[in-house]
Design a protein around this motif. Structure first.
Motif, PDB file in Angstrom:
ATOM      1  N   LEU A  67     -16.845   3.133 -62.048  1.00 52.82           N
ATOM      2  CA  LEU A  67     -16.736   3.881 -60.792  1.00 52.82           C
ATOM      3  C   LEU A  67     -15.309   4.376 -60.586  1.00 52.82           C
ATOM      4  CD1 LEU A  67     -18.893   1.580 -58.485  1.00 52.82           C
ATOM      5  CD2 LEU A  67     -19.432   3.927 -59.153  1.00 52.82           C
ATOM      6  N   LEU A  68     -14.328   3.520 -60.925  1.00 53.52           N
ATOM      7  CA  LEU A  68     -12.928   3.916 -60.766  1.00 53.52           C
ATOM      8  C   LEU A  68     -12.591   5.076 -61.704  1.00 53.52           C
ATOM      9  CD1 LEU A  68     -11.256   0.417 -60.405  1.00 53.52           C
ATOM     10  CD2 LEU A  68     -11.306   2.221 -58.683  1.00 53.52           C
ATOM     11  N   ASP A  69     -13.115   5.008 -62.932  1.00 53.49           N
ATOM     12  CA  ASP A  69     -12.891   6.101 -63.882  1.00 53.49           C
ATOM     13  C   ASP A  69     -13.406   7.410 -63.286  1.00 53.49           C
ATOM     14  OD1 ASP A  69     -11.845   4.338 -65.597  1.00 53.49           O
ATOM     15  OD2 ASP A  69     -13.473   4.402 -67.083  1.00 53.49           O
ATOM     16  N   GLU A  70     -14.615   7.335 -62.709  1.00 53.99           N
ATOM     17  CA  GLU A  70     -15.217   8.541 -62.161  1.00 53.99           C
ATOM     18  C   GLU A  70     -14.412   9.049 -60.969  1.00 53.99           C
ATOM     19  OE1 GLU A  70     -19.393   7.954 -61.611  1.00 53.99           O
ATOM     20  OE2 GLU A  70     -19.611   9.956 -60.755  1.00 53.99           O
ATOM     21  N   LEU A  71     -13.965   8.111 -60.137  1.00 53.95           N
ATOM     22  CA  LEU A  71     -13.180   8.498 -58.960  1.00 53.95           C
ATOM     23  C   LEU A  71     -11.876   9.170 -59.379  1.00 53.95           C
ATOM     24  CD1 LEU A  71     -13.101   8.369 -55.884  1.00 53.95           C
ATOM     25  CD2 LEU A  71     -11.936   6.176 -56.063  1.00 53.95           C
ATOM     26  N   SER A  72     -11.311   8.718 -60.504  1.00 56.28           N
ATOM     27  CA  SER A  72     -10.015   9.256 -60.924  1.00 56.28           C
ATOM     28  C   SER A  72     -10.124  10.729 -61.331  1.00 56.28           C
ATOM     29  CB  SER A  72      -9.434   8.434 -62.068  1.00 56.28           C
ATOM     30  OG  SER A  72     -10.152   8.666 -63.256  1.00 56.28           O
ATOM     31  N   GLN A  73     -11.347  11.209 -61.583  1.00 54.25           N
ATOM     32  CA  GLN A  73     -11.508  12.636 -61.862  1.00 54.25           C
ATOM     33  C   GLN A  73     -11.176  13.481 -60.630  1.00 54.25           C
ATOM     34  OE1 GLN A  73     -15.372  13.682 -63.213  1.00 54.25           O
ATOM     35  NE2 GLN A  73     -15.298  12.245 -64.914  1.00 54.25           N
ATOM     36  N   TYR A  74     -11.468  12.925 -59.458  1.00 56.03           N
ATOM     37  CA  TYR A  74     -11.324  13.715 -58.236  1.00 56.03           C
ATOM     38  C   TYR A  74      -9.962  13.521 -57.585  1.00 56.03           C
ATOM     39  CZ  TYR A  74     -16.323  14.396 -58.652  1.00 56.03           C
ATOM     40  OH  TYR A  74     -17.550  14.734 -59.111  1.00 56.03           O
ATOM     41  N   VAL A  75      -9.520  12.265 -57.557  1.00 57.46           N
ATOM     42  CA  VAL A  75      -8.277  11.959 -56.838  1.00 57.46           C
ATOM     43  C   VAL A  75      -7.467  10.957 -57.660  1.00 57.46           C
ATOM     44  CG1 VAL A  75      -9.086  12.386 -54.478  1.00 57.46           C
ATOM     45  CG2 VAL A  75      -9.586  10.212 -55.590  1.00 57.46           C
ATOM     46  N   PRO A  76      -6.136  10.918 -57.448  1.00 56.95           N
ATOM     47  CA  PRO A  76      -5.340   9.890 -58.124  1.00 56.95           C
ATOM     48  C   PRO A  76      -5.642   8.517 -57.528  1.00 56.95           C
ATOM     49  CG  PRO A  76      -3.959  11.194 -56.654  1.00 56.95           C
ATOM     50  CD  PRO A  76      -5.304  11.835 -56.650  1.00 56.95           C
ATOM     51  N   VAL A  77      -5.899   7.534 -58.390  1.00 56.84           N
ATOM     52  CA  VAL A  77      -6.376   6.226 -57.950  1.00 56.84           C
ATOM     53  C   VAL A  77      -5.357   5.152 -58.306  1.00 56.84           C
ATOM     54  CG1 VAL A  77      -8.141   4.488 -58.373  1.00 56.84           C
ATOM     55  CG2 VAL A  77      -8.780   6.881 -58.268  1.00 56.84           C
ATOM     56  N   LYS A  78      -5.120   4.239 -57.373  1.00 60.36           N
ATOM     57  CA  LYS A  78      -4.315   3.053 -57.697  1.00 60.36           C
ATOM     58  C   LYS A  78      -5.059   1.818 -57.248  1.00 60.36           C
ATOM     59  CE  LYS A  78      -0.159   4.611 -56.354  1.00 60.36           C
ATOM     60  NZ  LYS A  78       1.179   4.490 -55.793  1.00 60.36           N
ATOM     61  N   THR A  79      -4.922   0.725 -57.978  1.00 59.79           N
ATOM     62  CA  THR A  79      -5.635  -0.491 -57.591  1.00 59.79           C
ATOM     63  C   THR A  79      -4.668  -1.667 -57.551  1.00 59.79           C
ATOM     64  OG1 THR A  79      -6.162  -0.985 -59.872  1.00 59.79           O
ATOM     65  CG2 THR A  79      -7.799   0.241 -58.633  1.00 59.79           C
ATOM     66  N   GLU A  80      -5.098  -2.705 -56.868  1.00 60.84           N
ATOM     67  CA  GLU A  80      -4.284  -3.886 -56.696  1.00 60.84           C
ATOM     68  C   GLU A  80      -5.246  -5.055 -56.799  1.00 60.84           C
ATOM     69  OE1 GLU A  80      -0.824  -3.684 -53.544  1.00 60.84           O
ATOM     70  OE2 GLU A  80      -2.663  -4.497 -52.687  1.00 60.84           O
ATOM     71  N   ASP A  81      -4.990  -6.010 -57.682  1.00 60.37           N
ATOM     72  CA  ASP A  81      -5.916  -7.146 -57.836  1.00 60.37           C
ATOM     73  C   ASP A  81      -5.712  -8.158 -56.713  1.00 60.37           C
ATOM     74  OD1 ASP A  81      -6.997  -6.104 -60.120  1.00 60.37           O
ATOM     75  OD2 ASP A  81      -5.421  -6.963 -61.383  1.00 60.37           O
ATOM     76  N   THR A  82      -6.806  -8.808 -56.348  1.00 59.22           N
ATOM     77  CA  THR A  82      -6.689  -9.905 -55.361  1.00 59.22           C
ATOM     78  C   THR A  82      -7.335 -11.147 -55.985  1.00 59.22           C
ATOM     79  OG1 THR A  82      -8.817  -9.535 -54.311  1.00 59.22           O
ATOM     80  CG2 THR A  82      -6.960  -8.250 -53.467  1.00 59.22           C
ATOM     81  N   PRO A  83      -6.994 -12.332 -55.471  1.00 59.98           N
ATOM     82  CA  PRO A  83      -7.506 -13.583 -56.090  1.00 59.98           C
ATOM     83  C   PRO A  83      -9.025 -13.671 -56.056  1.00 59.98           C
ATOM     84  CG  PRO A  83      -5.762 -14.057 -54.494  1.00 59.98           C
ATOM     85  CD  PRO A  83      -6.079 -12.603 -54.350  1.00 59.98           C
ATOM     86  N   SER A  84      -9.659 -13.012 -55.117  1.00 62.37           N
ATOM     87  CA  SER A  84     -11.118 -13.136 -55.009  1.00 62.37           C
ATOM     88  C   SER A  84     -11.834 -12.314 -56.074  1.00 62.37           C
ATOM     89  CB  SER A  84     -11.553 -12.661 -53.625  1.00 62.37           C
ATOM     90  OG  SER A  84     -11.226 -11.296 -53.489  1.00 62.37           O
TER      91      SER A  84
END
Lengths: 315, 512
Positions: B217-234
């Protein structure tokens, strides 16, 4: 030693993308072949594209100027043959004057000569009213007005009289070069009519004026032999005057022929230039195409060979 | 070591081998599943201790299942993917503009101008010829029409991208609205997957399939907009678009919303929170040159530094205005001292009268010409005698009459129409030079974008390879594993067999 994992999907994808690349190149070549152009859209080669469009403009200008030059030449040669006939007429008038200048002649004979002079004047006026392409060629810019009215033995010029540059009829034969092949009839052939301010006086200029005076002298009772004799030299001057213009016209026609040749040459050179920019080199392209087809076939067959083996074949 | 322990060990071996075989078969069956990451069984040996000549071994155990994934590579890939999508979208649009402006074969405005100037030459050669007069005015009309057609199709295209402020319904049907909807759906789906992951992790699970789904899903989203993610412990991620936080774990902070802008930028994007209140205004500025949305907005916007539809229309506008003004100036010429004026034929075509009708007028009544509103004056179109082919002296006694009404062969006006072809009427360029320059600029821009797209495509292909080599399935590897686990299963079974025989011998000893 770094061993990268070559995964099966990667292998498949890279084979497909390479085959697609090769097909893409082949398609581009086929497009060039079919259209015959190596530049099909501006981004293929923006420089060449603007060159092609500029050359198209030059070529179209050449075509127009070329047809203008041809048109001007035709009008000039029409004018030339009119002038030729008029000169013949004037020479005939000179002969008649010489004939009538002998005082031995009876006044009846002079009357007859006078009538013939009258006929000559009429036909000169008629020739001066020649139309080319439904334009009166000796009326200047008043192209729809006949050059002369010939009523009652009076020959009045009705065309444009101004010799100012803006009142000339031009044909454009180059970006900044106009040429006029239509002189004003008044300057060439003159006029002969009764002065409206003084009915006893005649306005007589140029060939028609001299012919009018000659005619009146012959018709007079008794005939005015002195005036008839004087008109021989005057008519000779008139012939010279028209001949001088005819020489100018001849020069203009020569210039036009020169321009025509120049444009024919330029047309060839621009067409060549355009062809260099736009047309494909068929020989080169054929060999490239053959090569590219070979590359595509090779990539297909290598791809097939690469996809086949796996441990599966040996289990 | 007891015999029974041996049987136990053999059984553990068989169980572990079976686990291995299961993972292999899972890998093989998912080898073509998009986004699937190869998995591997991690084995660990059991405890071992010796006690007075006896050894205790607890054999082998499955310590976990590893998912082949490199999160750095994923981020890198998505970053570059956004850039590629940007160029691809730019290229799509540039290709359309170029197709629209492709006049290499001498059609369109270029062709119309050429025909117009040729008609002017004919007019100069024979100004009283009614066929030439009609031809001239029709060719002038064609120039105006070509300008209208070009701008219409460019504006229509822009409308499909970002809508038109004069037609509010078009915004909803536009490409930008569609894409924003897709982005919102993707964000919803990511939030949902986040929540499922949290539940699973909470219960001690390791939801590989969900992780893979989220990456996809993130790969697909990156086609439209620049994406950044941040990991959380959960196990959930926080999602940023540009620098704007949009997901806090599975909590959605905002929704993208397209609103109508102005003439220059017909569509604007805001982010509103769940209550519908603005969360981030003018969000499009955060996108930079990454992703499809940024490209659509850029090409449909009016940034003078970039290649925009509006820019091309603007160039056409200035050419149309300069052309129409120059032609009208010739048509309606009056010298400063009033002694000279442009003249046309009287209705019967037999004499000259002063010319007053312009050749071009604006269709919307505006004072300024544009490529959209330039149109031929029907007064002149219906009566070509009104073309000012002459320039002559005005009668000093009657300033509304020519001094010489018979000078119908006067071509000074027609000559000016012809000479306009060589005159710089706009920015030092002739009309034909200008259209050539507009078209070759479109070509240069398209070429630039094509080159950028190609470079980016190749660089992304390299990253895809590296990424694929991390998480992809290699069939040979799997087959080797298959053999490996099959053999170890066979061996364990063999051990079991031997232990069984030993047990039988011992049992028989007891019987005898």
């Amino acid at each position: 030693m770094y061993v990268s994992r070559i995964t099966t999907n990667y292998l498949n994808n890279s084979i497909i993308s390479n085959i697609n690349n090769n097909r893409d190149i082949l398609l581009g070549m086929q497009e060039q072949f079919i259209s015959g152009n190596k530049v099909n859209k501006p981004s293929d080669n923006p420089g060449a594209a603007s060159g092609i469009m500029n050359t198209n403009t030059y070529l179209s200008k050449m075509e127009t100027y070329l047809s203008n030059v041809k048109g001007a030449y035709e009008e000039a040669s029409a004018s030339d043959s009119v002038l030729d006939s008029i000169i013949t007429k004037l020479q005939r008038a000179k002969d008649l004057a010489t004939q009538g200048s002998q005082e031995l002649n009876q006044s009846e004979q002079l009357q007859m000569l006078g009538t013939e002079i009258e006929e000559i004047m009429k036909s000169i006026a008629q020739l001066a009213n020649t139309q080319y392409n439904s334009k009166y060629i000796y009326s200047g810019i008043n192209t729809k007005t006949a050059a002369y009215s010939t009523a009652d033995g009076e020959y009045i010029y009705q065309g444009e009289t101004s010799t100012a540059e803006k009142d000339q009829r031009f044909i454009q034969i180059d970006d900044n070069m106009n040429i006029s092949v239509s002189p004003l009839g008044k300057d060439l052939f003159g006029e002969y009519y009764t002065d409206p301010d003084n009915p006893d006086n005649k306005i007589a200029t140029g060939a028609l004026g001299d012919l009018g005076i000659l005619r009146d002298a012959m018709m007079a009772e008794p005939p005015d032999y002195e005036t008839v004799r004087e008109s021989i030299d005057k008519l000779e001057d008139d012939v010279q005057h028209i001949l001088t213009y005819r020489t100018e016209l001849g020069n203009t026609m020569q210039t036009l022929t020169m321009m025509e040749n120049k444009y024919e040459d330029l047309k060839i050179s621009y067409t060549n230039q355009k062809s260099n920019l736009q047309d494909v080199d068929l020989v080169g392209l054929s060999s490239d195409l053959t090569y590219q087809q070979m590359v595509l076939q090779a990539s297909l067959s290598i791809g097939q060979q690469m996809m086949q083996p796996s441990l599966l074949n040996y289990m | 070591m007891s015999i029974l322990q041996g049987i136990n060990l053999a059984q553990q071996g068989m169980t572990v081998s079976q686990a291995g075989l299961t993972i292999v078969s899972n890998n093989v069956s998912n080898m073509n599943t998009p986004g699937y990451s190869k998995q591997r069984v991690d084995l660990a040996q059991g405890h071992f201790y010796a006690e007075g000549g006896r050894i205790n071994i607890s054999g082998v155990e499955v310590s976990g299942i590893t998912r082949y994934r490199d999160s750095f590579m994923d981020k890198y890939y998505r970053d570059e993917n956004s850039v590629l999508s940007y160029y691809q979208e730019m290229l799509n649009n540039a290709t359309f503009i170029q197709d629209c402006m492709n006049e290499l074969s001498g059609t369109g405005i270029t062709g119309a101008l050429d025909e117009y100037y040729t008609a002017a030459q004919n007019l100069m050669n024979d100004p009283t010829n009614s066929v030439y007069r009609a031809d001239f005015i029709q060719k002038a009309a064609k120039v105006a029409q070509e300008f209208n057609t070009k701008v219409d199709s460019l504006e229509e295209y822009r409308k499909t991208l970002v809508g038109d402020i004069d037609d509010p319904a078009s915004l909803e049907k536009s490409q930008i609205s569609n894409d924003v909807n897709t982005v919102n759906q993707l964000i919803d789906q990511i939030a949902e997957v986040n929540e499922q992951i949290a539940q699973s992790v909470n219960m001690g699970g390791d939801p590989h399939a969900l992780y893979d789904q989220r990456e996809l899903l993130l790969d697909e989203l990156s086609q439209y907009v620049p994406v950044k993610t941040e990991d959380t412990p959960s196990g959930e991620i926080n999602l940023y678009i540009g620098d704007v936080k949009i997901l806090n774990r599975h909590e959605k902070l905002g929704t993208l919303e397209v609103v109508m802008g102005d003439e220059n930028n017909p569509a604007k994007i805001n982010i509103v929170n769940e209550e519908g209140e603005p969360y981030k205004i003018d969000f499009e500025k955060e996108l930079g040159s990454k992703g499809k949305l940024a490209a659509t907005l850029e090409i449909a916007g009016n940034d003078s530094d970039s290649f925009t539809i509006k820019g091309v229309i603007g160039e056409l506008d200035s050419l149309a205005a300069a052309f129409a003004q120059s032609v009208n100036e010739i048509q309606q010429y009056r010298s400063a001292d009033g002694t000279e004026a442009s003249m046309c034929l009287s209705d019967d075509g037999k004499s000259l009268v002063l010319a007053d009708e312009p050749i071009f007028v604006t269709s919307d009544g505006s004072a300024d010409f544009s490529a959209k509103n330039i149109t031929i004056n029907t007064e002149v179109l219906n009566n070509p005698n009104k073309i000012a082919t002459a320039v002559g002296d005005v009668d000093p006694n009657n300033p509304t009459q020519p001094l010489n009404p018979d000078a119908v062969g006067n071509v000074a006006g027609a000559e000016k129409f012809c000479n306009m072809r060589n005159e710089a009427i706009i920015g030092g360029l002739t009309s034909e030079d200008k259209i050539t320059s507009i078209i070759s600029n479109v070509g240069i821009e398209t070429q630039k974008i094509t080159n950028n797209e190609e470079t980016q495509y190749n660089s992304l292909a390299l990253i895809t390879t590296q990424r694929e080599s991390t998480f992809g399935v290699n069939l040979d590897e799997e087959l080797v594993d298959l053999m490996k686990y099959q053999r170890s299963y066979e061996a364990s079974a063999r051990v079991f067999n031997v232990m069984d025989e030993i047990l039988q011998i011992i049992t028989n000893l007891a019987n005898s």
